[in-house]
Design a protein around this motif. Structure first.
Motif, PDB file in Angstrom:
ATOM      1  N   ASN A 231       4.861 -18.974 -44.377  1.00 17.13           N
ATOM      2  CA  ASN A 231       6.066 -18.409 -44.997  1.00 17.13           C
ATOM      3  C   ASN A 231       6.951 -19.488 -45.619  1.00 17.13           C
ATOM      4  O   ASN A 231       7.570 -19.265 -46.657  1.00 17.13           O
ATOM      5  N   VAL A 232       7.013 -20.658 -44.984  1.00 17.59           N
ATOM      6  CA  VAL A 232       7.745 -21.789 -45.569  1.00 17.59           C
ATOM      7  C   VAL A 232       7.101 -22.148 -46.900  1.00 17.59           C
ATOM      8  O   VAL A 232       7.774 -22.286 -47.933  1.00 17.59           O
ATOM      9  N   GLU A 233       5.769 -22.272 -46.889  1.00 19.43           N
ATOM     10  CA  GLU A 233       5.055 -22.703 -48.097  1.00 19.43           C
ATOM     11  C   GLU A 233       5.116 -21.640 -49.195  1.00 19.43           C
ATOM     12  O   GLU A 233       5.202 -21.963 -50.375  1.00 19.43           O
ATOM     13  N   ALA A 234       5.089 -20.357 -48.788  1.00 17.48           N
ATOM     14  CA  ALA A 234       5.161 -19.281 -49.782  1.00 17.48           C
ATOM     15  C   ALA A 234       6.486 -19.333 -50.543  1.00 17.48           C
ATOM     16  O   ALA A 234       6.569 -18.914 -51.689  1.00 17.48           O
ATOM     17  N   SER A 235       7.526 -19.880 -49.907  1.00 14.43           N
ATOM     18  CA  SER A 235       8.832 -19.994 -50.586  1.00 14.43           C
ATOM     19  C   SER A 235       8.847 -21.177 -51.545  1.00 14.43           C
ATOM     20  O   SER A 235       9.794 -21.341 -52.310  1.00 14.43           O
ATOM     21  N   GLY A 236       7.824 -22.032 -51.461  1.00 10.94           N
ATOM     22  CA  GLY A 236       7.768 -23.227 -52.313  1.00 10.94           C
ATOM     23  C   GLY A 236       8.149 -24.488 -51.556  1.00 10.94           C
ATOM     24  O   GLY A 236       8.007 -25.593 -52.074  1.00 10.94           O
ATOM     25  N   ALA A 237       8.649 -24.341 -50.323  1.00 11.70           N
ATOM     26  CA  ALA A 237       9.089 -25.498 -49.527  1.00 11.70           C
ATOM     27  C   ALA A 237       7.898 -26.140 -48.810  1.00 11.70           C
ATOM     28  O   ALA A 237       6.801 -25.590 -48.778  1.00 11.70           O
ATOM     29  N   THR A 238       8.150 -27.334 -48.229  1.00  8.96           N
ATOM     30  CA  THR A 238       7.115 -28.065 -47.502  1.00  8.96           C
ATOM     31  C   THR A 238       7.427 -28.008 -46.008  1.00  8.96           C
ATOM     32  O   THR A 238       8.558 -28.285 -45.602  1.00  8.96           O
ATOM     33  N   ALA A 239       6.426 -27.636 -45.204  1.00  2.32           N
ATOM     34  CA  ALA A 239       6.603 -27.545 -43.746  1.00  2.32           C
ATOM     35  C   ALA A 239       6.114 -28.839 -43.109  1.00  2.32           C
ATOM     36  O   ALA A 239       4.995 -29.265 -43.378  1.00  2.32           O
ATOM     37  N   CYS A 240       6.957 -29.481 -42.277  1.00  2.58           N
ATOM     38  CA  CYS A 240       6.596 -30.781 -41.699  1.00  2.58           C
ATOM     39  C   CYS A 240       6.626 -30.713 -40.179  1.00  2.58           C
ATOM     40  O   CYS A 240       7.566 -30.174 -39.600  1.00  2.58           O
ATOM     41  N   ASP A 241       5.599 -31.261 -39.536  1.00  2.22           N
ATOM     42  CA  ASP A 241       5.491 -31.267 -38.074  1.00  2.22           C
ATOM     43  C   ASP A 241       5.851 -32.641 -37.531  1.00  2.22           C
ATOM     44  O   ASP A 241       5.231 -33.638 -37.905  1.00  2.22           O
ATOM     45  N   LEU A 242       6.841 -32.692 -36.629  1.00  2.10           N
ATOM     46  CA  LEU A 242       7.319 -33.976 -36.098  1.00  2.10           C
ATOM     47  C   LEU A 242       7.273 -34.004 -34.571  1.00  2.10           C
ATOM     48  O   LEU A 242       8.197 -34.482 -33.917  1.00  2.10           O
ATOM     49  N   VAL A 243       6.192 -33.497 -33.990  1.00  2.00           N
ATOM     50  CA  VAL A 243       6.067 -33.477 -32.516  1.00  2.00           C
ATOM     51  C   VAL A 243       5.884 -34.915 -32.019  1.00  2.00           C
ATOM     52  O   VAL A 243       5.406 -35.783 -32.768  1.00  2.00           O
ATOM     53  N   ILE A 244       6.262 -35.175 -30.770  1.00  2.00           N
ATOM     54  CA  ILE A 244       6.090 -36.526 -30.200  1.00  2.00           C
ATOM     55  C   ILE A 244       4.611 -36.907 -30.178  1.00  2.00           C
ATOM     56  O   ILE A 244       3.739 -36.027 -30.130  1.00  2.00           O
ATOM     57  N   GLU A 245       4.350 -38.210 -30.182  1.00  4.34           N
ATOM     58  CA  GLU A 245       2.969 -38.700 -30.228  1.00  4.34           C
ATOM     59  C   GLU A 245       2.134 -38.180 -29.055  1.00  4.34           C
ATOM     60  O   GLU A 245       0.979 -37.817 -29.218  1.00  4.34           O
ATOM     61  N   GLU A 246       2.751 -38.131 -27.859  1.00  7.46           N
ATOM     62  CA  GLU A 246       2.030 -37.660 -26.665  1.00  7.46           C
ATOM     63  C   GLU A 246       1.493 -36.247 -26.876  1.00  7.46           C
ATOM     64  O   GLU A 246       0.481 -35.860 -26.285  1.00  7.46           O
ATOM     65  N   GLY A 247       2.185 -35.458 -27.708  1.00  6.87           N
ATOM     66  CA  GLY A 247       1.787 -34.073 -27.953  1.00  6.87           C
ATOM     67  C   GLY A 247       0.487 -33.951 -28.721  1.00  6.87           C
ATOM     68  O   GLY A 247      -0.106 -32.878 -28.795  1.00  6.87           O
ATOM     69  N   GLN A 248       0.031 -35.062 -29.311  1.00  7.01           N
ATOM     70  CA  GLN A 248      -1.206 -35.002 -30.097  1.00  7.01           C
ATOM     71  C   GLN A 248      -2.398 -35.564 -29.337  1.00  7.01           C
ATOM     72  O   GLN A 248      -3.507 -35.615 -29.868  1.00  7.01           O
ATOM     73  N   ASP A 249      -2.159 -36.003 -28.095  1.00  6.24           N
ATOM     74  CA  ASP A 249      -3.241 -36.584 -27.300  1.00  6.24           C
ATOM     75  C   ASP A 249      -3.638 -35.574 -26.217  1.00  6.24           C
ATOM     76  O   ASP A 249      -2.875 -35.323 -25.287  1.00  6.24           O
ATOM     77  N   PRO A 250      -4.846 -34.958 -26.338  1.00  3.72           N
ATOM     78  CA  PRO A 250      -5.222 -33.873 -25.418  1.00  3.72           C
ATOM     79  C   PRO A 250      -5.222 -34.289 -23.947  1.00  3.72           C
ATOM     80  O   PRO A 250      -4.973 -33.453 -23.080  1.00  3.72           O
ATOM     81  N   ALA A 251      -5.455 -35.574 -23.660  1.00  2.00           N
ATOM     82  CA  ALA A 251      -5.586 -35.983 -22.262  1.00  2.00           C
ATOM     83  C   ALA A 251      -4.251 -36.427 -21.657  1.00  2.00           C
ATOM     84  O   ALA A 251      -4.138 -36.590 -20.441  1.00  2.00           O
ATOM     85  N   CYS A 252      -3.227 -36.583 -22.472  1.00  2.00           N
ATOM     86  CA  CYS A 252      -1.934 -37.081 -21.983  1.00  2.00           C
ATOM     87  C   CYS A 252      -1.230 -35.984 -21.171  1.00  2.00           C
ATOM     88  O   CYS A 252      -1.215 -34.821 -21.570  1.00  2.00           O
ATOM     89  N   THR A 253      -0.641 -36.365 -20.022  1.00  2.00           N
ATOM     90  CA  THR A 253      -0.037 -35.347 -19.144  1.00  2.00           C
ATOM     91  C   THR A 253       1.493 -35.367 -19.183  1.00  2.00           C
ATOM     92  O   THR A 253       2.142 -35.013 -18.209  1.00  2.00           O
ATOM     93  N   HIS A 254       2.073 -35.786 -20.268  1.00  2.00           N
ATOM     94  CA  HIS A 254       3.532 -35.722 -20.460  1.00  2.00           C
ATOM     95  C   HIS A 254       4.019 -34.293 -20.122  1.00  2.00           C
ATOM     96  O   HIS A 254       3.384 -33.319 -20.520  1.00  2.00           O
ATOM     97  N   PRO A 255       5.144 -34.158 -19.370  1.00  2.00           N
ATOM     98  CA  PRO A 255       5.571 -32.806 -18.952  1.00  2.00           C
ATOM     99  C   PRO A 255       6.101 -31.932 -20.095  1.00  2.00           C
ATOM    100  O   PRO A 255       6.129 -30.706 -19.967  1.00  2.00           O
ATOM    101  N   PHE A 256       6.532 -32.552 -21.195  1.00  2.00           N
ATOM    102  CA  PHE A 256       7.079 -31.762 -22.310  1.00  2.00           C
ATOM    103  C   PHE A 256       6.429 -32.193 -23.620  1.00  2.00           C
ATOM    104  O   PHE A 256       7.063 -32.753 -24.510  1.00  2.00           O
TER     105      PHE A 256
END
Ligand SMILES: *Cc1c(COP(=O)(O)O)cnc(C)c1O
Length: 458
Positions: free
Chosen positions: A129-154
């Motif tokens: 829906n962001v892109e359909a409006s012409g805007a750009t959607a950007c993901d800025l999750v913490i690095e730990e969030g991209q590592d499947p084995a990391c056990t960060h609580p949040f």
């Protein structure tokens, strides 16, 4: 007591038709090895999604009858609005038929070409829906969030430092900041209250509104109670109110944490924006006191919201995924850690290293789970994301399989059965083979692609 029981008993049942392995092999072959093409009657345990698949309570079924179907000013709307505001005290509550309609209305008003909309991770309909409006959607999750084995609580947290640089870089071109709780696309991982507050504070410093995609707000609140310092003795309702006290509005799918089979809403503080949203709502959904819903749906949501914040329910809910994840770890099946709120994610690429990503290890797991145990799961990997807009194909960053748990639908013995099917599959995993797609649509190929099984690996 150590045993966390299902905090409900069963009054109405839906029979599950049991089938044989041979029968399921033929059914899956007839469905061209795509579980989206199976009939749900032929599935024993359906873990395709937790969206709209919740079991309603006796109280929800009974309030359906009280639904008032007046076109305008229905008392069902008043009850719905009061139930939402009890938890999320926003000024304007605008009902929609699903979460994506709320997103569509919001981004058609504040999106547009040349704009950038940051989030921890946009859910796919939000991004679309962001892109359909012409805007750009950007993901800025913490690095730990991209590592499947990391056990960060949040692991759903926003990378606030990165967001700060982002807002500076794009100043004047960012209409709002968003956060998704829990972070669905990131594995149902929660966002801490500290992170919600810091994200909101930063947005407000740049004079921007902060919106929450609140689809799994109750699961997120219970994770905060369990994991964040200072919240163990606070009630979930209190935590929910505190989460939303930082926001200027929200989008919501009632098909998730409201126990409804359909519905959603857009909530806003700003009067002018709300006025424009209602005008758009009338164009695409309906009059502001029903949105795209029947009065009875509004009643079911209002009742569902009082049930979803029940802490005995939430303890059982979060324990379900954690229990399955613990058993899979014991078997040596690689999973995304820690367990998310609504789904278990299996790392198919790590589990089946003999199948290369372009032969879809996730699809091999999905096919194996169905043939062996009648379990329907969803590939989230190269089948879903591998086809590029220029027509080329490349491996997705990860090949995962998602087992999404419908709310209040399955019991402990169903969970044990799922674990047993994995154990059986683990014994024969070297013999699972990959797939080839022989027919696919131009976009969103995972829904309708047809697959052919490759010759068995040696
Ligand atoms: C499901 C979902 C949506 C979209 O809601 P629908 O009711 O399916 O349209 C948006 N965001 C998140 C995080 C979701 O899980």
């Amino acid at each position: 007591m150590k045993t966390i029981i299902e905090p409900f008993r069963i009054k109405t049942v839906e029979p599950i038709r049991l089938s044989s392995v041979e029968e399921r092999r033929a059914l899956l072959r007839d469905a061209c090895y795509n579980p989206f093409l199976l009939k749900s009657d032929d599935v024993i345990i359906d873990l395709l999604t937790d969206s709209g698949t919740s079991a309603m309570s006796a109280a929800q079924w009974s309030v359906l009858m009280a639904g008032d179907e007046s076109y305008a000013g229905s008392p069902s709307y008043s009850r719905f609005k009061a139930a939402v505001q009890e938890l999320m005290p926003f000024k304007h509550i605008i009902p929609t038929h699903q979460g994506r309609a709320a997103e569509n209305i919001l981004f058609s008003l504040i999106g547009g070409a040349g704009k950038f909309i940051p989030s921890n991770t946009h859910f796919d309909t939000t991004r679309s829906n962001v892109e359909a409006s012409g805007a750009t959607a950007c993901d800025l999750v913490i690095e730990e969030g991209q590592d499947p084995a990391c056990t960060h609580p949040f692991k759903g947290n926003m990378d606030v430092a990165r967001l700060g640089r982002f807002l500076q870089e794009h100043e004047g071109h960012v209409p709002c900041v968003m956060t998704t709780i829990t972070n669905n696309a990131g594995g149902g991982q929660p966002v801490s209250l500290e992170n919600i507050a810091a994200t909101a504070e930063l947005a407000h410093r740049f004079n921007l509104p902060f919106f929450i995609d609140g689809c799994r707000f109750a699961e997120n609140a219970y994770f905060i109670k369990l994991r964040e310092a200072g919240y163990a003795d606070r009630s979930v309702v209190d935590i929910v109110r505190e989460m939303f006290s930082h926001a200027d509005g929200m989008t919501m799918s009632a098909k998730k944490d409201a126990f409804a089979n359909i519905g959603g809403w857009l909530a806003l503080e700003d009067d002018t924006l709300a006025e424009r949203a209602r005008t758009r709502l009338i164009q695409i959904e309906g009059f502001p006191t029903y949105g795209g819903l029947a009065g009875r749906d509004l009643e079911a949501i209002a009742q569902g919201l009082t049930e979803i914040v029940d802490e005995d329910y939430l303890a059982y809910r979060l324990r379900t995924c954690e229990y399955i994840v613990e058993r899979l770890i014991e078997q040596g099946v690689p999973v995304v850690l820690p367990a998310g709120g609504h789904a278990v994610f299996v790392d198919a690429r790590a589990w089946l290293p003999h199948i290369s990503p372009l032969q879809y290890p996730g699809q091999a797991v999905v096919a194996g789970l169905y043939e062996l145990g009648g379990i329907r799961a969803c590939e989230i990997g190269t089948v879903m994301f591998g086809r590029k807009t220029d027509g080329s194909e490349e491996a997705a960053p990860m090949d995962l399989v998602r087992l999404a748990m419908p709310r209040r639908v399955y019991t402990q013995s169903h969970a044990d059965y799922i674990v047993e099917v994995f154990d059986e599959l683990n014994q024969v995993k070297e013999r699972l083979s990959g797939f080839r797609i022989y027919d696919e649509p131009p976009t969103l190929r995972h829904f309708t692609s047809k697959f052919e099984r490759l010759a068995k690996a040696h």
